[in-house]
Write a protein that holds these residues in place. Structure first.
Motif, PDB file in Angstrom:
ATOM      1  N   VAL A 265      14.388  57.602  36.924  1.00 25.67           N
ATOM      2  CA  VAL A 265      14.668  58.200  38.235  1.00 25.67           C
ATOM      3  C   VAL A 265      14.697  57.112  39.312  1.00 25.67           C
ATOM      4  O   VAL A 265      15.576  57.107  40.189  1.00 25.67           O
ATOM      5  N   LYS A 266      13.764  56.180  39.236  1.00 25.40           N
ATOM      6  CA  LYS A 266      13.724  55.080  40.211  1.00 25.40           C
ATOM      7  C   LYS A 266      15.009  54.256  40.153  1.00 25.40           C
ATOM      8  O   LYS A 266      15.563  53.867  41.192  1.00 25.40           O
ATOM      9  N   GLY A 267      15.500  54.012  38.937  1.00 23.13           N
ATOM     10  CA  GLY A 267      16.760  53.296  38.797  1.00 23.13           C
ATOM     11  C   GLY A 267      17.922  54.078  39.377  1.00 23.13           C
ATOM     12  O   GLY A 267      18.810  53.515  40.039  1.00 23.13           O
ATOM     13  N   ALA A 268      17.930  55.397  39.152  1.00 21.49           N
ATOM     14  CA  ALA A 268      19.004  56.228  39.698  1.00 21.49           C
ATOM     15  C   ALA A 268      18.986  56.218  41.225  1.00 21.49           C
ATOM     16  O   ALA A 268      20.037  56.163  41.878  1.00 21.49           O
ATOM     17  N   LEU A 269      17.790  56.261  41.793  1.00 24.98           N
ATOM     18  CA  LEU A 269      17.678  56.262  43.250  1.00 24.98           C
ATOM     19  C   LEU A 269      18.133  54.945  43.868  1.00 24.98           C
ATOM     20  O   LEU A 269      18.443  54.889  45.068  1.00 24.98           O
ATOM     21  N   ALA A 270      18.164  53.896  43.053  1.00 26.34           N
ATOM     22  CA  ALA A 270      18.580  52.581  43.552  1.00 26.34           C
ATOM     23  C   ALA A 270      20.091  52.378  43.481  1.00 26.34           C
ATOM     24  O   ALA A 270      20.594  51.364  43.979  1.00 26.34           O
ATOM     25  N   MET A 271      20.823  53.318  42.911  1.00 29.13           N
ATOM     26  CA  MET A 271      22.274  53.136  42.784  1.00 29.13           C
ATOM     27  C   MET A 271      22.965  52.942  44.130  1.00 29.13           C
ATOM     28  O   MET A 271      23.867  52.103  44.248  1.00 29.13           O
ATOM     29  N   PRO A 272      22.592  53.664  45.205  1.00 31.61           N
ATOM     30  CA  PRO A 272      23.218  53.383  46.503  1.00 31.61           C
ATOM     31  C   PRO A 272      22.973  51.951  46.991  1.00 31.61           C
ATOM     32  O   PRO A 272      23.800  51.404  47.733  1.00 31.61           O
ATOM     33  N   LEU A 273      21.858  51.353  46.568  1.00 27.52           N
ATOM     34  CA  LEU A 273      21.604  49.959  46.946  1.00 27.52           C
ATOM     35  C   LEU A 273      22.623  49.027  46.304  1.00 27.52           C
ATOM     36  O   LEU A 273      23.033  48.024  46.900  1.00 27.52           O
ATOM     37  N   MET A 274      23.034  49.337  45.062  1.00 28.57           N
ATOM     38  CA  MET A 274      24.065  48.534  44.398  1.00 28.57           C
ATOM     39  C   MET A 274      25.386  48.636  45.166  1.00 28.57           C
ATOM     40  O   MET A 274      26.069  47.626  45.388  1.00 28.57           O
ATOM     41  N   ILE A 275      25.735  49.845  45.591  1.00 26.71           N
ATOM     42  CA  ILE A 275      26.967  50.018  46.367  1.00 26.71           C
ATOM     43  C   ILE A 275      26.884  49.226  47.668  1.00 26.71           C
ATOM     44  O   ILE A 275      27.846  48.552  48.069  1.00 26.71           O
ATOM     45  N   GLU A 276      25.731  49.293  48.313  1.00 27.73           N
ATOM     46  CA  GLU A 276      25.538  48.523  49.553  1.00 27.73           C
ATOM     47  C   GLU A 276      25.725  47.037  49.302  1.00 27.73           C
ATOM     48  O   GLU A 276      26.377  46.330  50.079  1.00 27.73           O
ATOM     49  N   GLY A 277      25.153  46.544  48.204  1.00 28.18           N
ATOM     50  CA  GLY A 277      25.279  45.126  47.870  1.00 28.18           C
ATOM     51  C   GLY A 277      26.713  44.710  47.628  1.00 28.18           C
ATOM     52  O   GLY A 277      27.155  43.638  48.078  1.00 28.18           O
ATOM     53  N   TYR A 278      27.473  45.545  46.900  1.00 25.96           N
ATOM     54  CA  TYR A 278      28.884  45.243  46.670  1.00 25.96           C
ATOM     55  C   TYR A 278      29.680  45.305  47.971  1.00 25.96           C
ATOM     56  O   TYR A 278      30.529  44.442  48.236  1.00 25.96           O
ATOM     57  N   ASN A 279      29.422  46.318  48.783  1.00 27.61           N
ATOM     58  CA  ASN A 279      30.172  46.457  50.033  1.00 27.61           C
ATOM     59  C   ASN A 279      29.925  45.284  50.977  1.00 27.61           C
ATOM     60  O   ASN A 279      30.815  44.900  51.754  1.00 27.61           O
ATOM     61  N   LYS A 280      28.736  44.722  50.926  1.00 29.47           N
ATOM     62  CA  LYS A 280      28.402  43.583  51.783  1.00 29.47           C
ATOM     63  C   LYS A 280      28.796  42.247  51.158  1.00 29.47           C
ATOM     64  O   LYS A 280      28.484  41.187  51.714  1.00 29.47           O
ATOM     65  N   LYS A 281      29.474  42.292  50.005  1.00 32.30           N
ATOM     66  CA  LYS A 281      29.902  41.082  49.288  1.00 32.30           C
ATOM     67  C   LYS A 281      28.713  40.225  48.857  1.00 32.30           C
ATOM     68  O   LYS A 281      28.864  39.025  48.608  1.00 32.30           O
ATOM     69  N   LEU A 282      27.547  40.842  48.781  1.00 35.02           N
ATOM     70  CA  LEU A 282      26.352  40.135  48.325  1.00 35.02           C
ATOM     71  C   LEU A 282      26.301  40.107  46.803  1.00 35.02           C
ATOM     72  O   LEU A 282      26.001  39.077  46.201  1.00 35.02           O
ATOM     73  N   ILE A 283      26.579  41.241  46.171  1.00 40.09           N
ATOM     74  CA  ILE A 283      26.571  41.331  44.717  1.00 40.09           C
ATOM     75  C   ILE A 283      27.962  41.025  44.186  1.00 40.09           C
ATOM     76  O   ILE A 283      28.962  41.544  44.684  1.00 40.09           O
ATOM     77  N   LYS A 284      28.009  40.187  43.186  1.00 36.79           N
ATOM     78  CA  LYS A 284      29.254  39.837  42.520  1.00 36.79           C
ATOM     79  C   LYS A 284      29.148  40.187  41.039  1.00 36.79           C
ATOM     80  O   LYS A 284      28.068  40.108  40.440  1.00 36.79           O
ATOM     81  N   TYR A 285      30.282  40.568  40.492  1.00 36.34           N
ATOM     82  CA  TYR A 285      30.356  40.876  39.058  1.00 36.34           C
ATOM     83  C   TYR A 285      31.322  39.874  38.457  1.00 36.34           C
ATOM     84  O   TYR A 285      32.513  39.874  38.777  1.00 36.34           O
ATOM     85  N   VAL A 286      30.824  38.984  37.613  1.00 40.49           N
ATOM     86  CA  VAL A 286      31.642  37.858  37.175  1.00 40.49           C
ATOM     87  C   VAL A 286      31.682  37.758  35.661  1.00 40.49           C
ATOM     88  O   VAL A 286      30.794  38.247  34.945  1.00 40.49           O
ATOM     89  N   ILE A 287      32.732  37.118  35.182  1.00 44.91           N
ATOM     90  CA  ILE A 287      32.848  36.740  33.784  1.00 44.91           C
ATOM     91  C   ILE A 287      32.971  35.230  33.705  1.00 44.91           C
ATOM     92  O   ILE A 287      33.687  34.621  34.510  1.00 44.91           O
ATOM     93  N   ILE A 288      32.252  34.649  32.776  1.00 44.86           N
ATOM     94  CA  ILE A 288      32.332  33.216  32.521  1.00 44.86           C
ATOM     95  C   ILE A 288      32.589  33.018  31.035  1.00 44.86           C
ATOM     96  O   ILE A 288      31.862  33.580  30.198  1.00 44.86           O
ATOM     97  N   THR A 289      33.616  32.274  30.704  1.00 43.10           N
ATOM     98  CA  THR A 289      33.905  31.970  29.312  1.00 43.10           C
ATOM     99  C   THR A 289      34.001  30.470  29.128  1.00 43.10           C
ATOM    100  O   THR A 289      34.370  29.735  30.063  1.00 43.10           O
ATOM    101  N   CYS A 290      33.684  30.013  27.947  1.00 43.78           N
ATOM    102  CA  CYS A 290      33.714  28.591  27.646  1.00 43.78           C
ATOM    103  C   CYS A 290      33.670  28.386  26.128  1.00 43.78           C
ATOM    104  O   CYS A 290      33.499  29.349  25.376  1.00 43.78           O
ATOM    105  N   HIS A 291      33.811  27.149  25.708  1.00 40.82           N
ATOM    106  CA  HIS A 291      33.745  26.810  24.295  1.00 40.82           C
ATOM    107  C   HIS A 291      32.720  25.711  24.067  1.00 40.82           C
ATOM    108  O   HIS A 291      32.570  24.804  24.884  1.00 40.82           O
ATOM    109  N   LYS A 292      32.026  25.817  22.964  1.00 38.40           N
ATOM    110  CA  LYS A 292      31.115  24.752  22.558  1.00 38.40           C
ATOM    111  C   LYS A 292      31.929  23.601  21.976  1.00 38.40           C
ATOM    112  O   LYS A 292      32.825  23.832  21.146  1.00 38.40           O
ATOM    113  N   PRO A 293      31.652  22.388  22.384  1.00 34.42           N
ATOM    114  CA  PRO A 293      32.430  21.250  21.862  1.00 34.42           C
ATOM    115  C   PRO A 293      32.342  21.168  20.328  1.00 34.42           C
ATOM    116  O   PRO A 293      31.325  21.483  19.732  1.00 34.42           O
ATOM    117  N   ILE A 294      33.428  20.754  19.731  1.00 32.25           N
ATOM    118  CA  ILE A 294      33.447  20.553  18.275  1.00 32.25           C
ATOM    119  C   ILE A 294      32.755  19.242  17.937  1.00 32.25           C
ATOM    120  O   ILE A 294      33.043  18.214  18.532  1.00 32.25           O
TER     121      ILE A 294
END
Length: 294
Positions: A265-294
């Motif tokens: 329930v506490k996690g559910a109540l925090a969902m609007p905080l995630m929206i606030e973070g995204y709207n303020k450009k504070l939270i980012k959702y990123v992908i990083i890919t790379c390769h281990k050297p041979i």
């Protein structure tokens, strides 16, 4: 929060909330991927498919396709596997052998049951393990997969070193994670109001301090990784949290959450905080890919 207390909190949170997450979101307990330019209203089918699309988009970003000429991954580790949605998809798509780890014993059991029901028990092994101390030998996996687990790691450098350690030479590493915004050259830290918001979010979801995408890239470069790429998918996942709130406010959602307990329930109540973070450009959702050297 001490490392032991943090691990205990994460495990208990997912032990408690697993049934609600599965009831509301299905096999994939992570953000969904959407086309940000789409103007028409999104249907229930759009939201159901979106989390699987995140998996598909991550593979495409890393250049892993179904092309028979290309070498497909045959040994995969899923670091922070949830109930095994990604692991089962990867096993079926590539015919791969997969090792999958999580801190939640209830997730392990549920993932095992689902894999068995889909005839994948011989391809996937689920076990309790810490991503910072993985029970695998060096150089075992040609694909190292981490879908929304990096934000739970108290030591991001150790986390990445462990991903690199278990990767085979030439292997691909895919990290999809929540970050905070990059700092400007004149900043030493986030703004006080941003730190306050981040602290509330981290306390709700049993997370340590986050880092920025720039921090991940710095670590990747320090490890001499190759073909490093980063993508900011924040706009693509923006519809996810409003959809999650709407699903939580249905009769099915409310009853599922109440059956789970206070952590959920506490996690559910925090969902609007995630929206606030995204709207303020504070939270980012990123992908990083790379390769281990041979």
């Amino acid at each position: 929060m001490a490392a032991g207390e943090l691990k205990k909190g994460i495990a208990e949170y997912y032990d408690e909330s697993g049934k609600a997450f599965e009831a509301l979101w299905g096999d994939h307990i992570h953000h969904g991927f959407y086309d940000p330019e789409r103007a028409s209203p999104l249907s229930a089918a759009d939201h159901q498919r979106a989390p699987l699309r995140t998996v598909e988009e991550a593979l495409a970003f890393a250049g892993i396709t179904d092309d028979p000429v290309q070498k497909r991954p045959k040994m995969i580790v899923d670091v922070g596997c949830g109930i095994g949605g990604s692991a089962r998809y990867l096993a079926k798509r590539f015919g791969a052998q997969i090792q999958a780890i999580t801190l939640s014993p209830i997730q392990v059991k549920r993932a095992q049951d689902l894999a068995m029901a889909e005839g994948l028990a011989n391809q996937i092994t689920f076990q309790l393990a810490d991503a910072l101390d993985q029970p695998f030998p060096d150089g075992q996996f040609d694909l190292v997969w981490s879908m929304e687990s990096g934000e739970y790691m108290p030591d991001k450098e150790k986390f990445m070193r462990e991903l690199v350690r278990v990767a085979a030479p030439g292997g691909t590493i895919i990290i999809v994670t929540w970050c905070h915004r990059d700092l400007s050259p004149t900043e030493e830290n986030l703004k006080p109001e941003e730190i306050k918001l981040m602290t509330r979010i981290c306390n709700a979801y049993y997370m340590p301090r986050w880092c920025s995408a720039a921090d991940y890239l710095k670590i990747a470069n320090s490890l001499s990784l190759e073909n490093i790429k980063m993508g900011d998918w924040s706009e693509n996942i923006a519809p996810f949290w409003p959809a999650a709130i709407r699903s939580a406010l249905t009769w099915r959602g409310v009853t599922s959450l109440l059956r789970c307990g206070w952590k959920t329930v506490k996690g559910a109540l925090a969902m609007p905080l995630m929206i606030e973070g995204y709207n303020k450009k504070l939270i980012k959702y990123v992908i990083i890919t790379c390769h281990k050297p041979i």
